[in-house]
Write a protein that holds these residues in place. Structure first.
Motif, PDB file in Angstrom:
ATOM      1  N   LYS A 132      25.946 -32.067 -10.742  1.00 50.66           N
ATOM      2  CA  LYS A 132      24.570 -32.410 -11.100  1.00 50.66           C
ATOM      3  C   LYS A 132      24.421 -32.617 -12.609  1.00 50.66           C
ATOM      4  N   TYR A 133      25.027 -31.730 -13.415  1.00 52.60           N
ATOM      5  CA  TYR A 133      24.849 -31.788 -14.857  1.00 52.60           C
ATOM      6  C   TYR A 133      25.962 -32.512 -15.590  1.00 52.60           C
ATOM      7  N   GLY A 134      27.100 -32.685 -14.924  1.00 55.04           N
ATOM      8  CA  GLY A 134      28.209 -33.400 -15.545  1.00 55.04           C
ATOM      9  C   GLY A 134      28.867 -32.651 -16.690  1.00 55.04           C
ATOM     10  N   VAL A 135      28.674 -31.345 -16.716  1.00 56.71           N
ATOM     11  CA  VAL A 135      29.247 -30.502 -17.755  1.00 56.71           C
ATOM     12  C   VAL A 135      30.004 -29.370 -17.065  1.00 56.71           C
ATOM     13  N   PRO A 136      31.261 -29.154 -17.436  1.00 54.36           N
ATOM     14  CA  PRO A 136      32.006 -28.060 -16.799  1.00 54.36           C
ATOM     15  C   PRO A 136      31.285 -26.715 -16.974  1.00 54.36           C
ATOM     16  N   LYS A 137      31.349 -25.900 -15.936  1.00 55.83           N
ATOM     17  CA  LYS A 137      30.656 -24.617 -15.929  1.00 55.83           C
ATOM     18  C   LYS A 137      31.074 -23.737 -17.115  1.00 55.83           C
ATOM     19  N   TYR A 138      32.376 -23.654 -17.380  1.00 61.24           N
ATOM     20  CA  TYR A 138      32.836 -22.801 -18.480  1.00 61.24           C
ATOM     21  C   TYR A 138      32.225 -23.252 -19.809  1.00 61.24           C
ATOM     22  N   PHE A 139      32.071 -24.576 -19.987  1.00 61.33           N
ATOM     23  CA  PHE A 139      31.518 -25.105 -21.228  1.00 61.33           C
ATOM     24  C   PHE A 139      30.026 -24.785 -21.323  1.00 61.33           C
ATOM     25  N   ALA A 140      29.302 -24.978 -20.215  1.00 63.12           N
ATOM     26  CA  ALA A 140      27.866 -24.697 -20.203  1.00 63.12           C
ATOM     27  C   ALA A 140      27.609 -23.215 -20.480  1.00 63.12           C
ATOM     28  N   MET A 141      28.412 -22.332 -19.892  1.00 64.03           N
ATOM     29  CA  MET A 141      28.249 -20.892 -20.122  1.00 64.03           C
ATOM     30  C   MET A 141      28.534 -20.533 -21.579  1.00 64.03           C
ATOM     31  N   SER A 142      29.609 -21.078 -22.119  1.00 66.59           N
ATOM     32  CA  SER A 142      29.971 -20.805 -23.506  1.00 66.59           C
ATOM     33  C   SER A 142      28.884 -21.318 -24.445  1.00 66.59           C
ATOM     34  N   PHE A 143      28.386 -22.514 -24.176  1.00 66.18           N
ATOM     35  CA  PHE A 143      27.329 -23.102 -24.996  1.00 66.18           C
ATOM     36  C   PHE A 143      26.061 -22.242 -24.958  1.00 66.18           C
ATOM     37  N   PHE A 144      25.667 -21.836 -23.759  1.00 68.83           N
ATOM     38  CA  PHE A 144      24.459 -21.029 -23.600  1.00 68.83           C
ATOM     39  C   PHE A 144      24.598 -19.704 -24.349  1.00 68.83           C
ATOM     40  N   PHE A 145      25.758 -19.064 -24.225  1.00 72.04           N
ATOM     41  CA  PHE A 145      25.976 -17.800 -24.919  1.00 72.04           C
ATOM     42  C   PHE A 145      25.909 -17.996 -26.427  1.00 72.04           C
ATOM     43  N   ARG A 146      26.518 -19.066 -26.917  1.00 72.02           N
ATOM     44  CA  ARG A 146      26.504 -19.328 -28.355  1.00 72.02           C
ATOM     45  C   ARG A 146      25.094 -19.631 -28.865  1.00 72.02           C
ATOM     46  N   VAL A 147      24.293 -20.289 -28.052  1.00 72.69           N
ATOM     47  CA  VAL A 147      22.898 -20.549 -28.436  1.00 72.69           C
ATOM     48  C   VAL A 147      22.161 -19.224 -28.599  1.00 72.69           C
ATOM     49  N   ILE A 148      22.354 -18.315 -27.642  1.00 73.19           N
ATOM     50  CA  ILE A 148      21.708 -17.003 -27.714  1.00 73.19           C
ATOM     51  C   ILE A 148      22.199 -16.250 -28.947  1.00 73.19           C
ATOM     52  N   LEU A 149      23.501 -16.210 -29.130  1.00 80.07           N
ATOM     53  CA  LEU A 149      24.077 -15.482 -30.255  1.00 80.07           C
ATOM     54  C   LEU A 149      23.669 -16.103 -31.587  1.00 80.07           C
ATOM     55  N   ASP A 150      23.667 -17.428 -31.667  1.00 78.53           N
ATOM     56  CA  ASP A 150      23.232 -18.091 -32.902  1.00 78.53           C
ATOM     57  C   ASP A 150      21.769 -17.775 -33.214  1.00 78.53           C
ATOM     58  N   ALA A 151      20.936 -17.728 -32.185  1.00 78.99           N
ATOM     59  CA  ALA A 151      19.526 -17.396 -32.408  1.00 78.99           C
ATOM     60  C   ALA A 151      19.411 -15.992 -32.991  1.00 78.99           C
ATOM     61  N   VAL A 152      20.139 -15.036 -32.431  1.00 78.23           N
ATOM     62  CA  VAL A 152      20.081 -13.655 -32.913  1.00 78.23           C
ATOM     63  C   VAL A 152      20.638 -13.560 -34.330  1.00 78.23           C
ATOM     64  N   LEU A 153      21.792 -14.190 -34.577  1.00 80.84           N
ATOM     65  CA  LEU A 153      22.396 -14.126 -35.906  1.00 80.84           C
ATOM     66  C   LEU A 153      21.561 -14.862 -36.954  1.00 80.84           C
ATOM     67  N   SER A 154      20.939 -15.976 -36.572  1.00 79.26           N
ATOM     68  CA  SER A 154      20.055 -16.685 -37.505  1.00 79.26           C
ATOM     69  C   SER A 154      18.855 -15.817 -37.865  1.00 79.26           C
ATOM     70  N   TRP A 155      18.334 -15.136 -36.874  1.00 81.82           N
ATOM     71  CA  TRP A 155      17.189 -14.242 -37.100  1.00 81.82           C
ATOM     72  C   TRP A 155      17.573 -13.114 -38.048  1.00 81.82           C
ATOM     73  N   ILE A 156      18.632 -12.416 -37.737  1.00 79.11           N
ATOM     74  CA  ILE A 156      18.973 -11.209 -38.465  1.00 79.11           C
ATOM     75  C   ILE A 156      19.534 -11.504 -39.855  1.00 79.11           C
ATOM     76  N   SER A 157      20.025 -12.713 -40.081  1.00 73.93           N
ATOM     77  CA  SER A 157      20.609 -13.033 -41.384  1.00 73.93           C
ATOM     78  C   SER A 157      19.577 -13.541 -42.392  1.00 73.93           C
ATOM     79  N   GLN A 158      18.326 -13.643 -41.993  1.00 69.04           N
ATOM     80  CA  GLN A 158      17.272 -14.040 -42.922  1.00 69.04           C
ATOM     81  C   GLN A 158      17.074 -12.944 -43.964  1.00 69.04           C
ATOM     82  N   PRO A 159      16.687 -13.298 -45.198  1.00 70.63           N
ATOM     83  CA  PRO A 159      16.449 -12.264 -46.214  1.00 70.63           C
ATOM     84  C   PRO A 159      15.432 -11.213 -45.743  1.00 70.63           C
TER      85      PRO A 159
END
Length: 189
Positions: A132-159
């Protein structure tokens, strides 16, 4: 992060103070000892070197996070609740220590966190349809996790990071809105 031993806390806070002023790689054991106003013996009773301090911080924070993530139920349907209500306040409280880990371990920290916590996202992909999405499951999971982690790290790294409550609202908006929608653009293949 709770540090009960006064000397150990003094050493770690001295190290934290120094990291705010200079690059971690330029901080020496002597700098830490001088800044903490302690004897060499006191330092070496607790730590071998600055890497030992970093490992102590890493272990302490990891243990605290693991305790909070243990509250995720077996169906994983409360993962985002535990993340935003239990883990984010802990991350906020320990943000300065997490910045040390992030600055020192950046490439390895991402891999460690993904290996350690991605298991909580697996159930969300139980019905994922690669066709349906044309994206391998492992890639979609890794991407989703990195989006979550990037959001948290971007938040916490602010001055001055937003409070955990403010971040929760930002986080849910980010997760539930596509990037193209936020930017007002259409990307065509």
């Amino acid at each position: 992060m709770i540090i009960k031993n006064k000397s150990k806390r003094k050493i770690i806070l001295s190290f934290l103070n120094l990291t705010a002023q200079q690059d971690i790689n330029t901080i020496s054991t002597n700098d830490i000892i001088d800044n903490a106003n302690i004897s060499r013996g006191t330092f070496y009773n607790h730590f071998k070197n600055k890497i030992d301090i970093i490992r102590y911080i890493e272990k302490s924070i990891s243990t605290s996070l693991d305790e909070k993530f243990a509250e995720v139920n077996s169906e994983y349907n409360n993962f985002f609740y535990v993340l935003t209500e239990k883990v984010c306040p802990l991350i906020y409280h320990d943000r300065e220590f997490i910045k040390i880990l992030y600055n020192f371990y950046e490439p390895q920290l991402f891999s460690f966190l993904q290996e350690h916590y991605a298991k909580f996202l697996i159930p969300y992909f139980a019905h994922y349809d690669e066709k349906k999405y044309g994206v391998p499951k492992y890639f979609a999971m890794s991407f989703f996790f990195r989006v979550i982690l990037d959001a948290v790290l971007s938040w916490i790294s602010q001055p001055i990071p937003a409070s955990p409550e403010e971040f929760k609202n930002i986080f849910y908006k980010l997760i539930n809105t596509s990037m193209t929608e936020m930017c007002g653009i259409v990307i065509r293949q």
